[in-house]
Design an enzyme around this catalytic site. Sequence first.
Site, PDB file in Angstrom:
ATOM      1  N   THR A   8      -1.553   4.515  10.970  1.00 57.90           N
ATOM      2  CA  THR A   8      -0.405   4.278  10.098  1.00 57.90           C
ATOM      3  C   THR A   8       0.887   4.435  10.876  1.00 57.90           C
ATOM      4  OG1 THR A   8       0.646   4.887   8.010  1.00 57.90           O
ATOM      5  CG2 THR A   8      -0.162   6.698   9.348  1.00 57.90           C
ATOM      6  N   ASN A   9       1.929   3.735  10.426  1.00 55.85           N
ATOM      7  CA  ASN A   9       3.270   3.970  10.948  1.00 55.85           C
ATOM      8  C   ASN A   9       4.152   4.568   9.860  1.00 55.85           C
ATOM      9  OD1 ASN A   9       3.041   3.033  13.664  1.00 55.85           O
ATOM     10  ND2 ASN A   9       2.818   0.963  12.842  1.00 55.85           N
ATOM     11  N   ASN A  10       3.529   5.032   8.781  1.00 54.96           N
ATOM     12  CA  ASN A  10       4.275   5.566   7.648  1.00 54.96           C
ATOM     13  C   ASN A  10       4.249   7.107   7.724  1.00 54.96           C
ATOM     14  OD1 ASN A  10       4.763   6.644   5.021  1.00 54.96           O
ATOM     15  ND2 ASN A  10       4.385   4.635   4.123  1.00 54.96           N
ATOM     16  N   LYS A  13       3.019   9.057   4.579  1.00 52.87           N
ATOM     17  CA  LYS A  13       1.550   9.093   4.442  1.00 52.87           C
ATOM     18  C   LYS A  13       0.953  10.136   5.376  1.00 52.87           C
ATOM     19  CE  LYS A  13       0.213   4.294   3.523  1.00 52.87           C
ATOM     20  NZ  LYS A  13      -0.568   3.183   4.076  1.00 52.87           N
ATOM     21  N   ASP A  69      -4.816   1.667   3.020  1.00 50.12           N
ATOM     22  CA  ASP A  69      -3.975   0.640   2.408  1.00 50.12           C
ATOM     23  C   ASP A  69      -3.869   0.964   0.924  1.00 50.12           C
ATOM     24  OD1 ASP A  69      -2.320  -1.597   3.089  1.00 50.12           O
ATOM     25  OD2 ASP A  69      -3.570  -2.802   1.774  1.00 50.12           O
ATOM     26  N   GLY A 150       8.464   5.083  -1.490  1.00 47.46           N
ATOM     27  CA  GLY A 150       7.994   3.899  -2.200  1.00 47.46           C
ATOM     28  C   GLY A 150       8.288   3.950  -3.694  1.00 47.46           C
ATOM     29  N   TYR A 151       7.258   3.750  -4.501  1.00 49.34           N
ATOM     30  CA  TYR A 151       7.409   3.684  -5.952  1.00 49.34           C
ATOM     31  C   TYR A 151       7.351   5.073  -6.613  1.00 49.34           C
ATOM     32  CZ  TYR A 151       6.456  -1.247  -5.018  1.00 49.34           C
ATOM     33  OH  TYR A 151       6.519  -2.535  -4.529  1.00 49.34           O
ATOM     34  N   ASP A 152       7.279   6.139  -5.817  1.00 50.26           N
ATOM     35  CA  ASP A 152       7.151   7.493  -6.381  1.00 50.26           C
ATOM     36  C   ASP A 152       8.196   7.824  -7.443  1.00 50.26           C
ATOM     37  OD1 ASP A 152       4.849   8.183  -5.048  1.00 50.26           O
ATOM     38  OD2 ASP A 152       5.845   9.306  -3.456  1.00 50.26           O
TER      39      ASP A 152
END
Length: 194
Positions: A8-10, A13, A69, A150-152
């Site tokens: 991952t590059n996040n 996460k 993902d 994100g959508y949190d």
Amino acid sequence: MRKLLFATNNAHKLAEVRAELGDAWQLVTPRDCGVTEEIPETQPTLEGNASQKARYLYDRTGMDCFADDTGLEVEALGGAPGVHSARYATDGHDFAANNRLLLRNLAGCGNRRARFRTVISLILGSEEHLFEGVVEGHIIEHETGDEGFGYDPLFVPDGCDRTFAQMTTAEKNATSHRARAVRKLAGYLLAMEK
Ligand code: ITT
């Protein structure tokens, strides 16, 4: 300690997965292994993208590795943004633009049910294993909270009265899609080591 490459590059996460896995495995990132380019994710499903990311890093490094993902699946939008969650509003990972578009597309809609779904692909000794984690909830009317990503700020999991963005990492991990998938991954890894 056993090394595992998390494809991952996040950074968000990575922090969530590190907190859930604890010290049992040493998690390393693509950058730690000298892989700095964008990891391709061009498949039409979460399963396909998780596999593609894990396989790409395994082929580059030969290390045991896994990828996550994740998509937000909104009932009234037929499961969108789903696999397109990162690029819902724009070409890049523009969280604010994605959230604005989601609220616009749900304006006036009575059904705000949604779920996050994570698929993890683990490649261990060249064999692949998939793990899934899901959390059900609903989308609120305004962004609330500054934690997470994100959508949190728009997502309230069932049984809670706060968004994921109002929770600490430990609180989010208690119910989240990703933590559920990671606990299955950890269970599998522990069983393999016995
Ligand atoms: P990597 O592929 O490098 O792991 P990414 O951010 O591209 O990172 P995904 O493709 O899995 O990760 O995620 C797609 C988008 O879904 C992500 O950009 C966020 O907008 C959203 N998302 C994923 N997990 C989330 C979470 O736990 N909370 C809120 N939004 C999330």
